[in-house]
Design an enzyme around this catalytic site. Structure first.
Site, PDB file in Angstrom:
ATOM      1  N   ASN A  49     -12.690 -18.316 -82.226  1.00 23.67           N
ATOM      2  CA  ASN A  49     -13.493 -19.301 -81.515  1.00 23.67           C
ATOM      3  C   ASN A  49     -13.402 -20.660 -82.208  1.00 23.67           C
ATOM      4  O   ASN A  49     -13.241 -20.757 -83.424  1.00 23.67           O
ATOM      5  CB  ASN A  49     -14.948 -18.843 -81.347  1.00 23.67           C
ATOM      6  CG  ASN A  49     -15.683 -18.573 -82.638  1.00 23.67           C
ATOM      7  OD1 ASN A  49     -15.104 -18.077 -83.608  1.00 23.67           O
ATOM      8  ND2 ASN A  49     -16.972 -18.870 -82.661  1.00 23.67           N
ATOM      9  N   GLU A  62     -11.085 -15.600 -77.039  1.00 22.06           N
ATOM     10  CA  GLU A  62     -10.185 -15.127 -75.991  1.00 22.06           C
ATOM     11  C   GLU A  62      -9.310 -16.258 -75.451  1.00 22.06           C
ATOM     12  O   GLU A  62      -8.162 -16.029 -75.063  1.00 22.06           O
ATOM     13  CB  GLU A  62     -10.979 -14.481 -74.856  1.00 22.06           C
ATOM     14  CG  GLU A  62     -11.694 -13.211 -75.252  1.00 22.06           C
ATOM     15  CD  GLU A  62     -13.071 -13.423 -75.876  1.00 22.06           C
ATOM     16  OE1 GLU A  62     -13.809 -12.435 -75.998  1.00 22.06           O
ATOM     17  OE2 GLU A  62     -13.416 -14.568 -76.252  1.00 22.06           O
TER      18      GLU A  62
END
Length: 141
Positions: A49, A62
Site C-alpha cells: 500500500n 492490490e
C-alpha cells in the site's frame, strides 16, 4: 498451470506478501499491507500500500500488485494472498476485489482468513469485461 496450488506455493506467497509490507508507505494509518499472487505463467507478483495525504488517492497493495502484473507482461492471476505487517491474512476491500476479478476472474483462489476461497465466493455475481461485451453486442451503433 495446474489449478492445484501446493502448500509450498501458499507459503511462498505469504513470504512475498510479508516482505512487501516492509516497503509499504503508510505514514497516516500506520497499517502496512503487502499482497502477492501467482500468475498463470508461474511468475510471482507483489504490491504494497502507498498512502497519500489526500486519502482518496491512496493506493491499496492490490493496485501495486496489478501494476506489477501488467508491467511484467500481463497474464492471469491464479492465487492471491494479502497480509498486514504482522503477517496476518487480511481481506481485500470491495474495490480491490473488483480489481483482482478483472485480472483473475471467478476461478482466482484467495487465501482468506477463513481459508481458501474462489473469487466467485468473495465477489459473487461480479461485473466484468463480459458484461461490457453484452452491451456492445446489443447496441444499435
Amino acid at each position: 498451470m495446474s489449478k492445484e496450488i501446493t502448500e509450498e506455493v501458499w507459503e511462498k506467497l505469504h513470504e512475498i506478501a510479508v516482505d512487501a509490507t516492509t516497503r509499504s508507505y503508510a505514514p497516516y494509518s500506520k497499517y502496512p499491507v503487502g499482497a502477492a499472487a501467482l500468475v498463470d505463467d508461474g511468475r510471482f507478483v507483489s504490491g504494497c500500500n502507498v498512502e497519500n495525504a489526500g486519502y482518496g488517492v491512496t493506493l491499496c497493495a492490490e493496485c501495486g500488485l496489478v501494476s506489477d502484473l501488467i508491467n511484467g507482461g500481463g497474464g492471469r492471476l491464479v492465487a492471491f494472498t494479502c497480509v498486514n505487517k504482522e503477517g496476518t491474512k487480511i481481506v481485500p476491500c470491495g474495490r480491490c476485489r473488483q480489481l483482482l476479478f478483472e485480472h483473475g476472474g471467478n476461478d482466482l483462489l484467495l487465501d482468506m482468513p477463513a481459508g481458501i476461497q474462489t473469487m466467485a465466493q468473495v465477489l459473487p455475481d461480479a461485473f466484468g469485461p463480459s458484461d461490457l461485451d453484452e452491451v456492445k453486442e446489443g447496441s444499435n451503433g
